[in-house]
Design a protein around this motif. Structure first.
Motif, PDB file in Angstrom:
ATOM      1  N   GLY A 296       0.817  -1.212   0.000  1.00 20.96           N
ATOM      2  CA  GLY A 296       0.000   0.000   0.000  1.00 20.96           C
ATOM      3  C   GLY A 296       0.844   1.253   0.000  1.00 20.96           C
ATOM      4  N   GLY A 297       1.941   1.230   0.753  1.00 24.01           N
ATOM      5  CA  GLY A 297       2.834   2.385   0.796  1.00 24.01           C
ATOM      6  C   GLY A 297       3.488   2.651  -0.540  1.00 24.01           C
ATOM      7  N   ILE A 298       3.899   1.588  -1.221  1.00 28.23           N
ATOM      8  CA  ILE A 298       4.517   1.740  -2.546  1.00 28.23           C
ATOM      9  C   ILE A 298       3.499   2.300  -3.537  1.00 28.23           C
ATOM     10  N   VAL A 299       2.266   1.785  -3.491  1.00 26.49           N
ATOM     11  CA  VAL A 299       1.213   2.280  -4.385  1.00 26.49           C
ATOM     12  C   VAL A 299       0.935   3.750  -4.111  1.00 26.49           C
ATOM     13  N   MET A 300       0.930   4.144  -2.833  1.00 26.02           N
ATOM     14  CA  MET A 300       0.663   5.536  -2.478  1.00 26.02           C
ATOM     15  C   MET A 300       1.776   6.454  -2.977  1.00 26.02           C
ATOM     16  N   ILE A 301       3.022   6.013  -2.884  1.00 25.26           N
ATOM     17  CA  ILE A 301       4.141   6.814  -3.391  1.00 25.26           C
ATOM     18  C   ILE A 301       4.031   6.973  -4.905  1.00 25.26           C
ATOM     19  N   MET A 302       3.720   5.876  -5.602  1.00 26.07           N
ATOM     20  CA  MET A 302       3.549   5.950  -7.053  1.00 26.07           C
ATOM     21  C   MET A 302       2.402   6.896  -7.412  1.00 26.07           C
ATOM     22  N   ALA A 303       1.337   6.872  -6.628  1.00 31.48           N
ATOM     23  CA  ALA A 303       0.185   7.736  -6.887  1.00 31.48           C
ATOM     24  C   ALA A 303       0.563   9.208  -6.772  1.00 31.48           C
ATOM     25  N   VAL A 304       1.326   9.549  -5.758  1.00 36.56           N
ATOM     26  CA  VAL A 304       1.741  10.941  -5.574  1.00 36.56           C
ATOM     27  C   VAL A 304       2.633  11.379  -6.729  1.00 36.56           C
ATOM     28  N   VAL A 305       3.530  10.508  -7.175  1.00 35.93           N
ATOM     29  CA  VAL A 305       4.407  10.838  -8.308  1.00 35.93           C
ATOM     30  C   VAL A 305       3.573  11.074  -9.566  1.00 35.93           C
ATOM     31  N   ILE A 306       2.584  10.213  -9.822  1.00 34.19           N
ATOM     32  CA  ILE A 306       1.725  10.375 -10.998  1.00 34.19           C
ATOM     33  C   ILE A 306       0.958  11.692 -10.918  1.00 34.19           C
ATOM     34  N   MET A 307       0.447  12.025  -9.747  1.00 34.10           N
ATOM     35  CA  MET A 307      -0.292  13.273  -9.580  1.00 34.10           C
ATOM     36  C   MET A 307       0.619  14.476  -9.791  1.00 34.10           C
ATOM     37  N   ILE A 308       1.832  14.413  -9.261  1.00 29.93           N
ATOM     38  CA  ILE A 308       2.780  15.522  -9.409  1.00 29.93           C
ATOM     39  C   ILE A 308       3.174  15.706 -10.877  1.00 29.93           C
ATOM     40  N   LEU A 309       3.292  14.608 -11.620  1.00 29.13           N
ATOM     41  CA  LEU A 309       3.644  14.712 -13.036  1.00 29.13           C
ATOM     42  C   LEU A 309       2.496  15.252 -13.878  1.00 29.13           C
ATOM     43  N   GLY A 310       1.261  15.120 -13.409  1.00 29.31           N
ATOM     44  CA  GLY A 310       0.118  15.641 -14.149  1.00 29.31           C
ATOM     45  C   GLY A 310      -0.023  17.139 -14.049  1.00 29.31           C
ATOM     46  N   VAL A 311       0.421  17.717 -12.957  1.00 31.71           N
ATOM     47  CA  VAL A 311       0.269  19.161 -12.738  1.00 31.71           C
ATOM     48  C   VAL A 311       1.015  19.990 -13.785  1.00 31.71           C
ATOM     49  N   PRO A 312       2.281  19.674 -14.114  1.00 29.36           N
ATOM     50  CA  PRO A 312       2.957  20.472 -15.152  1.00 29.36           C
ATOM     51  C   PRO A 312       2.258  20.399 -16.518  1.00 29.36           C
ATOM     52  N   MET A 313       1.599  19.286 -16.804  1.00 33.82           N
ATOM     53  CA  MET A 313       0.884  19.190 -18.082  1.00 33.82           C
ATOM     54  C   MET A 313      -0.290  20.161 -18.118  1.00 33.82           C
ATOM     55  N   ILE A 314      -0.982  20.284 -17.014  1.00 36.91           N
ATOM     56  CA  ILE A 314      -2.096  21.233 -16.948  1.00 36.91           C
ATOM     57  C   ILE A 314      -1.574  22.662 -17.057  1.00 36.91           C
ATOM     58  N   ILE A 315      -0.495  22.944 -16.340  1.00 37.57           N
ATOM     59  CA  ILE A 315       0.109  24.282 -16.399  1.00 37.57           C
ATOM     60  C   ILE A 315       0.590  24.584 -17.820  1.00 37.57           C
ATOM     61  N   ALA A 316       1.221  23.599 -18.468  1.00 40.20           N
ATOM     62  CA  ALA A 316       1.678  23.778 -19.845  1.00 40.20           C
ATOM     63  C   ALA A 316       0.496  24.014 -20.780  1.00 40.20           C
ATOM     64  N   GLY A 317      -0.621  23.337 -20.523  1.00 41.20           N
ATOM     65  CA  GLY A 317      -1.819  23.549 -21.328  1.00 41.20           C
ATOM     66  C   GLY A 317      -2.309  24.984 -21.248  1.00 41.20           C
ATOM     67  N   VAL A 318      -2.267  25.541 -20.041  1.00 42.01           N
ATOM     68  CA  VAL A 318      -2.666  26.946 -19.871  1.00 42.01           C
ATOM     69  C   VAL A 318      -1.727  27.851 -20.670  1.00 42.01           C
ATOM     70  N   GLY A 319      -0.428  27.593 -20.583  1.00 37.76           N
ATOM     71  CA  GLY A 319       0.542  28.403 -21.317  1.00 37.76           C
ATOM     72  C   GLY A 319       0.372  28.308 -22.819  1.00 37.76           C
ATOM     73  N   VAL A 320       0.036  27.117 -23.316  1.00 42.16           N
ATOM     74  CA  VAL A 320      -0.148  26.944 -24.758  1.00 42.16           C
ATOM     75  C   VAL A 320      -1.432  27.634 -25.218  1.00 42.16           C
ATOM     76  N   VAL A 321      -2.506  27.522 -24.432  1.00 42.93           N
ATOM     77  CA  VAL A 321      -3.756  28.190 -24.797  1.00 42.93           C
ATOM     78  C   VAL A 321      -3.551  29.695 -24.878  1.00 42.93           C
ATOM     79  N   LYS A 322      -2.765  30.244 -23.940  1.00 40.54           N
ATOM     80  CA  LYS A 322      -2.509  31.689 -23.932  1.00 40.54           C
ATOM     81  C   LYS A 322      -1.375  32.084 -24.878  1.00 40.54           C
ATOM     82  N   ARG A 323      -0.813  31.080 -25.583  1.00 40.92           N
ATOM     83  CA  ARG A 323       0.264  31.300 -26.549  1.00 40.92           C
ATOM     84  C   ARG A 323       1.489  31.961 -25.904  1.00 40.92           C
ATOM     85  N   ARG A 324       1.840  31.470 -24.735  1.00 42.01           N
ATOM     86  CA  ARG A 324       3.027  31.952 -24.037  1.00 42.01           C
ATOM     87  C   ARG A 324       4.213  31.062 -24.393  1.00 42.01           C
ATOM     88  N   GLN A 325       5.368  31.667 -24.562  1.00 43.13           N
ATOM     89  CA  GLN A 325       6.564  30.907 -24.936  1.00 43.13           C
ATOM     90  C   GLN A 325       6.927  29.879 -23.859  1.00 43.13           C
TER      91      GLN A 325
END
Length: 140
Positions: free
Chosen positions: A58-87
């Motif tokens: 369970g602990g290993i699964v929870m660590i993997m889950a946090v890593v997956i969630m953390i990796l998803g955040v930059p994609m959302i932020i990058a999406g905002v930057g691309v929509v606003k056409r920011r370099q």
């Protein structure tokens, strides 16, 4: 252009799925840890491998889950930057595309077809669109 907007939408979708799937994995890992703490078996009545401390899975699964969630955040932020056409959004998306390309190769080695298609497809989409001069000109 529609192609650049499509890259932003893919960023939002993949980033959102990463955050949501990571959240569900976090809940699942917590449930497994809780079951192990109560002396229960794994689902299906299976026993833990000899020498594995209770709750470690369970602990290993929870660590993997946090890593997956953390990796998803930059994609959302990058999406905002691309929509606003920011370099910075374009650059962040290109970096994420390169990371996805590396993950596609790792998935190729482990024969993970879904990972190859998702990561490889994202990498190809990002580089095919964002490196073209006509679309790069939108980010000035």
């Amino acid at each position: 252009s529609g192609a650049v907007t499509a890259v932003a939408v893919v960023n939002f979708v993949l980033g959102g799925l990463s955050v949501v799937c990571g959240g569900f994995m976090l809940l699942g890992g917590a449930a497994v840890t809780s079951m192990m703490g109560q002396g229960g078996n794994l689902p299906g009545g299976e026993q833990l491998p000899a020498g594995m401390p209770a709750g470690m899975i369970g602990g290993i699964v929870m660590i993997m889950a946090v890593v997956i969630m953390i990796l998803g955040v930059p994609m959302i932020i990058a999406g905002v930057g691309v929509v606003k056409r920011r370099q910075w959004g374009r650059i962040l998306t290109l970096i994420l595309g390169a990371i996805a390309g590396i993950l596609a190769v790792v998935n190729l080695i482990s024969f993970n077809i879904v990972g190859i298609l998702v990561d490889g497809g994202y990498c190809a989409l990002v580089f095919a669109i964002l490196l073209q001069k006509q679309f790069a000109a939108e980010f000035s």
